[in-house]
Design a protein around this motif. Structure first.
Motif, PDB file in Angstrom:
ATOM      1  N   LEU A 187       7.922  -2.096 -10.481  1.00  0.00           N
ATOM      2  CA  LEU A 187       7.962  -2.239  -9.027  1.00  0.00           C
ATOM      3  C   LEU A 187       9.273  -1.694  -8.483  1.00  0.00           C
ATOM      4  O   LEU A 187      10.330  -1.862  -9.088  1.00  0.00           O
ATOM      5  CB  LEU A 187       7.839  -3.717  -8.645  1.00  0.00           C
ATOM      6  CG  LEU A 187       6.570  -4.445  -9.082  1.00  0.00           C
ATOM      7  CD1 LEU A 187       6.645  -5.917  -8.684  1.00  0.00           C
ATOM      8  CD2 LEU A 187       5.337  -3.792  -8.489  1.00  0.00           C
ATOM      9  N   SER A 188       9.185  -1.091  -7.321  1.00  0.00           N
ATOM     10  CA  SER A 188      10.409  -0.622  -6.653  1.00  0.00           C
ATOM     11  C   SER A 188      11.161  -1.839  -6.119  1.00  0.00           C
ATOM     12  O   SER A 188      10.598  -2.937  -6.000  1.00  0.00           O
ATOM     13  CB  SER A 188      10.055   0.314  -5.496  1.00  0.00           C
ATOM     14  OG  SER A 188       9.430  -0.427  -4.458  1.00  0.00           O
ATOM     15  N   GLN A 189      12.405  -1.634  -5.750  1.00  0.00           N
ATOM     16  CA  GLN A 189      13.206  -2.733  -5.197  1.00  0.00           C
ATOM     17  C   GLN A 189      12.605  -3.228  -3.884  1.00  0.00           C
ATOM     18  O   GLN A 189      12.574  -4.426  -3.625  1.00  0.00           O
ATOM     19  CB  GLN A 189      14.661  -2.303  -4.990  1.00  0.00           C
ATOM     20  CG  GLN A 189      15.572  -3.467  -4.603  1.00  0.00           C
ATOM     21  CD  GLN A 189      15.612  -4.566  -5.657  1.00  0.00           C
ATOM     22  OE1 GLN A 189      15.867  -4.297  -6.818  1.00  0.00           O
ATOM     23  NE2 GLN A 189      15.356  -5.797  -5.257  1.00  0.00           N
ATOM     24  N   LEU A 217       0.815  -1.225   0.000  1.00  0.00           N
ATOM     25  CA  LEU A 217       0.000   0.000   0.000  1.00  0.00           C
ATOM     26  C   LEU A 217       0.842   1.266   0.000  1.00  0.00           C
ATOM     27  O   LEU A 217       0.467   2.265  -0.621  1.00  0.00           O
ATOM     28  CB  LEU A 217      -0.940   0.012   1.199  1.00  0.00           C
ATOM     29  CG  LEU A 217      -2.327  -0.554   0.945  1.00  0.00           C
ATOM     30  CD1 LEU A 217      -3.130  -0.603   2.231  1.00  0.00           C
ATOM     31  CD2 LEU A 217      -3.052   0.215  -0.131  1.00  0.00           C
ATOM     32  N   SER A 218       1.979   1.234   0.663  1.00  0.00           N
ATOM     33  CA  SER A 218       2.804   2.444   0.742  1.00  0.00           C
ATOM     34  C   SER A 218       3.386   2.831  -0.614  1.00  0.00           C
ATOM     35  O   SER A 218       3.801   3.968  -0.811  1.00  0.00           O
ATOM     36  CB  SER A 218       3.936   2.243   1.753  1.00  0.00           C
ATOM     37  OG  SER A 218       4.799   1.205   1.309  1.00  0.00           O
ATOM     38  N   ASP A 219       3.378   1.904  -1.546  1.00  0.00           N
ATOM     39  CA  ASP A 219       3.973   2.150  -2.855  1.00  0.00           C
ATOM     40  C   ASP A 219       2.935   2.008  -3.981  1.00  0.00           C
ATOM     41  O   ASP A 219       3.302   1.943  -5.150  1.00  0.00           O
ATOM     42  CB  ASP A 219       5.098   1.129  -3.073  1.00  0.00           C
ATOM     43  CG  ASP A 219       6.275   1.685  -3.835  1.00  0.00           C
ATOM     44  OD1 ASP A 219       6.376   2.918  -3.947  1.00  0.00           O
ATOM     45  OD2 ASP A 219       7.087   0.877  -4.331  1.00  0.00           O
ATOM     46  N   ALA A 239       9.722  -7.505  -1.020  1.00  0.00           N
ATOM     47  CA  ALA A 239       8.576  -7.936  -0.206  1.00  0.00           C
ATOM     48  C   ALA A 239       7.795  -9.048  -0.910  1.00  0.00           C
ATOM     49  O   ALA A 239       7.396 -10.029  -0.280  1.00  0.00           O
ATOM     50  CB  ALA A 239       7.663  -6.753   0.082  1.00  0.00           C
ATOM     51  N   VAL A 240       7.585  -8.909  -2.204  1.00  0.00           N
ATOM     52  CA  VAL A 240       6.848  -9.916  -2.976  1.00  0.00           C
ATOM     53  C   VAL A 240       7.619 -11.231  -3.005  1.00  0.00           C
ATOM     54  O   VAL A 240       7.045 -12.307  -2.812  1.00  0.00           O
ATOM     55  CB  VAL A 240       6.543  -9.410  -4.403  1.00  0.00           C
ATOM     56  CG1 VAL A 240       6.020 -10.521  -5.294  1.00  0.00           C
ATOM     57  CG2 VAL A 240       5.546  -8.259  -4.350  1.00  0.00           C
ATOM     58  N   LEU A 241       8.923 -11.148  -3.232  1.00  0.00           N
ATOM     59  CA  LEU A 241       9.733 -12.372  -3.270  1.00  0.00           C
ATOM     60  C   LEU A 241       9.782 -13.056  -1.902  1.00  0.00           C
ATOM     61  O   LEU A 241       9.697 -14.296  -1.819  1.00  0.00           O
ATOM     62  CB  LEU A 241      11.145 -12.059  -3.763  1.00  0.00           C
ATOM     63  CG  LEU A 241      11.250 -11.698  -5.239  1.00  0.00           C
ATOM     64  CD1 LEU A 241      12.673 -11.274  -5.588  1.00  0.00           C
ATOM     65  CD2 LEU A 241      10.803 -12.854  -6.120  1.00  0.00           C
ATOM     66  N   ALA A 242       9.903 -12.288  -0.836  1.00  0.00           N
ATOM     67  CA  ALA A 242       9.919 -12.878   0.511  1.00  0.00           C
ATOM     68  C   ALA A 242       8.587 -13.559   0.812  1.00  0.00           C
ATOM     69  O   ALA A 242       8.559 -14.671   1.360  1.00  0.00           O
ATOM     70  CB  ALA A 242      10.225 -11.800   1.553  1.00  0.00           C
ATOM     71  N   TYR A 243       7.492 -12.898   0.450  1.00  0.00           N
ATOM     72  CA  TYR A 243       6.177 -13.508   0.627  1.00  0.00           C
ATOM     73  C   TYR A 243       6.076 -14.796  -0.200  1.00  0.00           C
ATOM     74  O   TYR A 243       5.601 -15.828   0.285  1.00  0.00           O
ATOM     75  CB  TYR A 243       5.060 -12.538   0.216  1.00  0.00           C
ATOM     76  CG  TYR A 243       3.740 -13.237   0.072  1.00  0.00           C
ATOM     77  CD1 TYR A 243       2.970 -13.525   1.192  1.00  0.00           C
ATOM     78  CD2 TYR A 243       3.280 -13.663  -1.171  1.00  0.00           C
ATOM     79  CE1 TYR A 243       1.764 -14.213   1.072  1.00  0.00           C
ATOM     80  CE2 TYR A 243       2.087 -14.351  -1.297  1.00  0.00           C
ATOM     81  CZ  TYR A 243       1.335 -14.625  -0.177  1.00  0.00           C
ATOM     82  OH  TYR A 243       0.163 -15.320  -0.292  1.00  0.00           O
ATOM     83  N   GLY A 244       6.524 -14.740  -1.445  1.00  0.00           N
ATOM     84  CA  GLY A 244       6.463 -15.902  -2.329  1.00  0.00           C
ATOM     85  C   GLY A 244       7.204 -17.102  -1.762  1.00  0.00           C
ATOM     86  O   GLY A 244       6.728 -18.240  -1.851  1.00  0.00           O
TER      87      GLY A 244
END
Length: 170
Positions: A124-126, A71-73, A131-136
Motif C-alpha cells: 500500500l502507498s502511504q 480506487l485512485s490507487d 486513509a485506511v488508518l483514518a477510516y479505522g
C-alpha cells in the motif's frame, strides 16, 4: 393502542429480572448468567433500535468514502471488484437495514481484498495507508460508542452518546 417497541423491550427486561431470575435456583449460575445477558442485550437494543438505520447508513457512507479514496490507487486485479461493490452500495435501498448491512459486507470485502493487495499482494502507498488508518479510527470509535452499553470498554465514559456519532451525517 398497541404497545410501542420501547415498552415491549422494557416489559421483557422486567419479566427476566423480576420473574424469571428470582425463580431460578442460585446454583443454576449458567442459566442466571444467560438471563442477565439477555436482559443486558435487550437494554442495548432499547438504546439502539431507533438509530439502527442511521447507523448502517453512516457506516456505509464512511466505507464508501474510503473505497472512493482507494480506487485512485487500485491495482487492476481489485479495481473492478471495488468499483462494482461501490456502485452496488450506492444503489442499495437506503431505507432497508438488511440491504445496508449487505452492502456494508460486500463493500467491506472488496476493500479488504484491496488492502490485501489483490493477487499481486502489492504494498500500500502511504496515502492509502493513511486513509485506511483514518477510516479505522472513525469506524472503531463508532462501534465502541454503539456498544458502550455493554460496559466492557474500559474507556466507555470517554465515548460520545450514540446521537453524537452521527454528527455531520445528513
Amino acid at each position: 393502542m398497541l404497545p410501542n417497541i420501547d415498552l415491549r423491550i422494557a416489559n421483557m427486561i422486567k419479566a427476566l429480572e423480576q420473574v424469571i431470575l428470582p425463580a431460578l435456583p442460585r446454583e443454576q449460575r449458567q442459566a442466571r448468567d444467560q438471563a442477565m445477558l439477555v436482559a443486558g442485550h435487550l437494554r442495548m437494543m432499547g438504546d439502539q433500535w431507533k438509530s439502527a438505520l442511521l447507523y448502517e447508513q453512516v457506516s456505509l457512507d464512511d466505507l464508501a468514502g474510503l473505497a472512493r479514496e482507494l480506487l485512485s490507487d487500485a491495482p487492476a486485479s481489485v479495481a473492478s471488484r471495488l468499483e462494482n461493490a461501490l456502485a452496488a452500495a450506492q444503489a442499495c435501498d437506503r431505507v432497508s437495514i438488511t440491504a445496508l448491512e449487505q452492502a456494508n459486507i460486500d463493500l467491506g470485502n472488496a476493500v479488504d481484498a484491496f488492502i490485501l493487495g489483490g493477487d499481486d499482494h502489492a504494498p500500500l502507498s502511504q496515502a492509502v495507508t493513511d486513509a485506511v488508518l483514518a477510516y479505522g479510527l472513525r469506524h472503531a470509535r463508532r462501534e465502541r460508542t454503539w456498544f458502550k452499553a455493554n460496559r466492557l470498554d474500559p474507556d466507555r465514559d470517554d465515548l460520545p452518546a450514540i446521537e453524537e456519532i452521527f454528527a455531520g451525517a445528513d
